[in-house]
Enzyme design. Structure first.
Site, PDB file in Angstrom:
ATOM      1  N   ASN A   1       8.534   0.830   4.914  1.00  0.00           N
ATOM      2  CA  ASN A   1       8.703  -0.326   5.788  1.00  0.00           C
ATOM      3  C   ASN A   1       8.307  -1.577   5.017  1.00  0.00           C
ATOM      4  O   ASN A   1       7.137  -1.912   4.902  1.00  0.00           O
ATOM      5  CB  ASN A   1       7.843  -0.157   7.035  1.00  0.00           C
ATOM      6  CG  ASN A   1       8.171  -1.206   8.081  1.00  0.00           C
ATOM      7  OD1 ASN A   1       8.560  -2.321   7.744  1.00  0.00           O
ATOM      8  ND2 ASN A   1       8.012  -0.844   9.337  1.00  0.00           N
ATOM      9  N   ASP A   2       9.319  -2.277   4.516  1.00  0.00           N
ATOM     10  CA  ASP A   2       9.068  -3.475   3.715  1.00  0.00           C
ATOM     11  C   ASP A   2       8.323  -4.550   4.479  1.00  0.00           C
ATOM     12  O   ASP A   2       7.841  -5.515   3.893  1.00  0.00           O
ATOM     13  CB  ASP A   2      10.401  -4.077   3.261  1.00  0.00           C
ATOM     14  CG  ASP A   2      11.026  -3.291   2.128  1.00  0.00           C
ATOM     15  OD1 ASP A   2      10.272  -2.748   1.318  1.00  0.00           O
ATOM     16  OD2 ASP A   2      12.260  -3.231   2.072  1.00  0.00           O
ATOM     17  N   CYS A   3       8.292  -4.392   5.768  1.00  0.00           N
ATOM     18  CA  CYS A   3       7.732  -5.459   6.597  1.00  0.00           C
ATOM     19  C   CYS A   3       6.304  -5.176   7.044  1.00  0.00           C
ATOM     20  O   CYS A   3       5.741  -5.933   7.824  1.00  0.00           O
ATOM     21  CB  CYS A   3       8.638  -5.703   7.790  1.00  0.00           C
ATOM     22  SG  CYS A   3      10.290  -6.153   7.234  1.00  0.00           S
TER      23      CYS A   3
END
Ligand code: GLC
Ligand code: GLC
Length: 829
Positions: free
Chosen positions: A493-495
């Protein structure tokens, strides 16, 4: 509401209105030359790299959307129209767009004139062929004119849309007969050119956009030359070069005329860039002469309808072959069309393009992602294993000697992208998974001996197996206070950016290092990812299996001990009672716990934890799956987290910046829905697995295309979640790991046909109502015709398995290796 229908026999989606809720696109090309084409013929072409080698121009974020493409304009006695409706948008008497496997056919009809345009990129060919078939269906003769239009991009798409002070003065073209060449920068630093040609004489041309449009105040919808019924024969010198052919045509009633246009790309070796003689009639302002041999040969290849038909037949045969490797016949037509056609097709596209170029990815933002491309291999490897092998080696070549990875690389240079850098905690693990998938598919263990560079430096090359070792130990060597993997800049999850603490606009959540972590090496040594822990325990056994096969018993035992320890650490510190935590943040606080005010439960770690059987002995698997159903399940799929964040949590980063229900903040991220589908199937809960599968599989969402908006034949990355105002609305279609993972979920987990190191596992987990199904699988040179019978109407459980009538223990079909067809019969019960 639907805007078309599936034509399964032809492997096409047939769109019956140009006014789809969003441009519905297709991809042409599967090797070097690629085009994106929408149902109104919008889109663009590039060679290899959508950023560095863009052939035609496209304006993202335009108003109206999707303006610009390859357009044919017809002026029929003052009525100006396009076969694909856009850009002029004259109401058509009939319209149809058929998106097929690597080709698109758009047909428009107006005032008894029919124009059918077939677009495709032939196999082993660096160009887009556009065959226009014009038919007078009326009872009187017709005089009309047809204009083509393509707008050149000045090669580097990023520069092309930013550096106007320079590039308004660099454009160069040449014209010879019916071919327009784009030669910007050719003399100096480039050895490639593009061309646009038609296989007939022309009555005029335009190569300067403003001259074609007649005014800088006109758009593509209003070109002066087309309205006047006459080209202006402009020769571009700087500004925006285009290529437009003008042709006058007369058709008797019932008569048909076929024109073949080719938009091509060619490269010349440095010492063969220029021709020594100047062909007669060449229009140029240069003192040098382009060596056009390659273009000549390309034009020759598809300059008749017979050759075009042969090229199309070859393309169809290629796809028929690719799609014959794995085929199923289940009681559900929608499953069949996803598995046999569209999901596999999308897997090829994601494999080719990673996340680079779509109608949501601008082609200048990202190259190939390390994690993305490794996951794409999972859904594609059975189609062309050699290409998967080459890709794996390219990716591994960008890895660092310590197992860390460049997060992205550019396909043209194959070099790691230093502006994004590395330190994404999950990256190395995906490579273990892709290598294992490659070996399981092919039985080709030699990939492990292949010498593969680190950091693209040949002098640092080590056997591929070494890359797996450092990948595995990169996790083991980077653990936090609870013995869980450090989260680093981000995981899948890049976020979720636990080391960012960003309070200033413009700081990239993924790459910005908060000064407080600088001294520690760029990220918190406290923040830990439970997702990476679960991915590690899911992936680790493949690594152990590889070591065991190689007879490295000690290494295998050592690795297994790390996996066991990780499972123990997860149960001790990361099981929340009813589900698994998501992370520990940089303050050492739990993320994704019932104790949290928002974001109490996250989807990502759960599926891999269940499939790793973490805490299975105490029922952690079923509790977890039930919690997902309870908190994350909704009408259109599973949301990523719940409750959605309603505030900005500086310690979490980007995830809490999205309005609730979108993207990583409680959107339905279809990619990790697949992990839960796999986990439900793994746990034997075939009904739930199928429920979740059918909520997001595109063919099942066709009926609600008006809500869903994006193409009903491919997955999108995200669907608006239950907290979103636009609940159920899809975005970011095509380029998503969802394609590969859902292919894995349906084929290997629900239908249960799963390559293993030592054979083909057949162990379905299906809806009990099914009487069974059939599957045909080519595997390591043999073909297995599989029939599953479900007389007792169970979800899962292999009661008996026979191969050519012989009973086999367990559910793994051993490799026959005789190149023959074998009959596999499986009875569930
Ligand atoms: C995008 C990225 C992928 C990432 C996901 C979740 O799909 O391409 O790498 O895992 O978003 O943030
Ligand atoms: C953004 C997107 C995410 C994607 C990432 C890629 O954070 O929300 O989906 O993976 O950019 O850099």
């Amino acid at each position: 509401m639907k805007f078309g229908h599936f034509d399964d026999a032809r492997k096409e989606y047939v769109i019956n209105t140009p006014k789809t809720p969003y441009p519905w696109i297709n991809y042409l090309g599967n090797q070097g030359f690629f085009s994106l084409i929408s149902n109104t013929a919008g889109g663009y072409s590039f060679y290899m790299d959508a950023r560095l080698r863009r052939i035609t121009r496209y304006r993202y974020n335009n108003v109206p959307l999707d303006m610009g493409g390859r357009y044919f304009y017809i002026n029929d006695n003052g009525t100006v129209w396009n076969p694909g409706w856009s850009p002029v948008k004259t109401e058509l008497d009939a319209y149809e767009c058929r998106h097929g496997m690597g080709y698109t056919i758009i047909t428009g009809k107006k005032n008894d004139l029919k124009a059918e345009v077939t677009f495709f990129v032939p196999q082993n060919y660096d160009g887009e062929v556009q065959q226009v078939v014009l038919t007078n269906e009326g009872s009187t003769a017709k005089d009309f004119s047809i204009f083509s239009l393509a707008e050149w991009c000045l090669w580097d798409a990023q520069d092309d849309c930013t550096n106007f002070q320079r590039n308004f003065s660099t454009g160069r073209v040449e014209i010879l007969g019916s071919t327009i060449y784009h030669v910007t920068e050719y003399r100096d630093r480039r050895n490639h050119y593009a061309f646009y040609t038609v296989n007939d004489t022309i009555d005029g041309y335009d190569t300067d956009r403003d001259a074609f449009l007649g005014s800088i105040y006109n758009g593509f919808d209003n070109p002066e030359t087309v309205k006047a019924g006459k080209a202006s024969n402009s020769f571009a010198d700087g500004w925006s070069p285009v290529a437009s052919h003008y042709k006058k045509i007369t058709l008797a009633p019932g008569e048909t005329k076929t024109l073949i246009y080719i938009l091509g790309y060619a490269e010349n070796p440095q010492d063969k860039k220029f021709a020594s003689t100047k062909p007669e009639g060449l229009l140029t302002r240069e003192a040098w002469v382009l060596n056009r041999e390659k273009a000549d040969a390309m034009i020759e290849k598809y300059n008749t309808p017979e050759k075009v038909a042969a090229g199309l037949a070859e393309l169809r045969a290629t796809w028929d072959n690719l799609l014959s490797i794995f085929k199923v016949d289940t009681p559900d037509d929608k499953v069949n069309r996803m598995v046999n056609i569209w999901n596999q097709y999308q897997c090829m596209v994601t494999f080719n393009l990673s996340r680079s170029a779509s109608y949501f990815e601008s082609g200048i933002g990202r190259g190939m992602g390390f994690r993305d491309s490794n996951q794409d291999v999972l859904g594609f490897v059975h189609q062309i294993p050699d290409r998967a092998r080459e890709r794996i080696i390219d990716i591994a070549s960008t890895q660092m000697p310590d197992g860390g990875c460049y997060h992205q690389y550019q396909p043209l240079t194959k070099k790691g992208n230093s502006d994004i850098g590395g330190d994404f905690s999950d990256d190395p693990l995906w490579m273990i998974l892709s290598v294992a998938a490659y070996i399981k598919e092919t039985g080709d263990w030699t990939i492990l001996d292949e010498m593969v560079p680190y950091d693209n430096d040949e002098s640092l090359a080590k056997p591929m197996l070494d890359h797996l070792d450092v990948s595995f130990y990169h996790i083991v060597n980077n653990l936090g206070p609870h013995g869980l993997p450090l989260a680093m800049r981000a995981d899948w999850n890049d976020c979720i950016n636990l080391s960012c603490f960003s309070d200033t606009p413009g700081e990239s959540f993924q790459t910005y290092t908060n000064p407080k972590f600088k001294a520690e090496g760029g990220y918190s040594k406290i923040a830990e990812s439970v997702f990476v822990a679960a991915l590690f325990t899911y992936t680790g056994p493949a690594y152990v299996g590889i070591l065991e096969h190689l007879g490295k018993t000690e290494e295998a035992a050592k690795a297994q001990a790390e996996i066991d320890k990780m499972k123990k650490n997860v149960m001790e510190s990361a099981f929340d009672g009813e589900w698994f935590l998501r992370a520990y943040d940089a303050n050492g606080e739990k993320m994704g716990s019932h104790e949290c005010e928002e974001g109490k439960i996250f989807i990502e770690p759960q599926g891999f934890a269940v499939m790793s059987e973490i805490g299975k002995d105490v029922g952690a698997d079923i509790k977890t799956l039930n919690s997902i159903d309870k908190y994350l399940n909704c009408e259109f799929g599973l949301v990523l987290n719940n409750p959605a964040f309603t505030k900005y949590y500086i310690q979490y980063g980007e995830i809490s910046t999205y309005p609730g229900g979108y993207k990583e903040n409680a959107g339905i991220f279809t990619h990790n829905n697949a992990w839960i589908i796999c986990a439900e199937a793994y746990a034997g809960r075939g009904e739930k697995a199928f429920e979740y599968y059918s909520k997001i599989a595109p063919a099942f969402t066709e009926e609600t295309s008006d809500i869903h908006k994006t193409e009903p034949y491919v997955y999108g990355q995200m669907i608006g979640g239950k907290d979103a105002q636009n609940f159920g609305q899809g975005k970011n279609s095509w380029l998503t790991g969802t394609a590969a993972w859902n292919m894995v979920a349906i084929s290997q987990y629900i239908l249960g046909v799963k390559p293993e190191f030592d054979g083909l596992r057949v162990d379905p987990s299906i809806p009990a109502a099914w009487d069974g199904f059939k599957a045909s699988r080519q595997f390591r040179g043999d073909t297995y015709e599989i029939e599953i019978k479900n007389p007792d109407h169970v979800n899962k459980g292999v009661k008996s398995l026979t191969v050519d009538g012989q009973a086999v223990d367990g559910c793994i079909v051993p490799v026959a290796g005789d190149g023959k067809t074998h009959k596999v019969e499986v009875v569930l019960g």
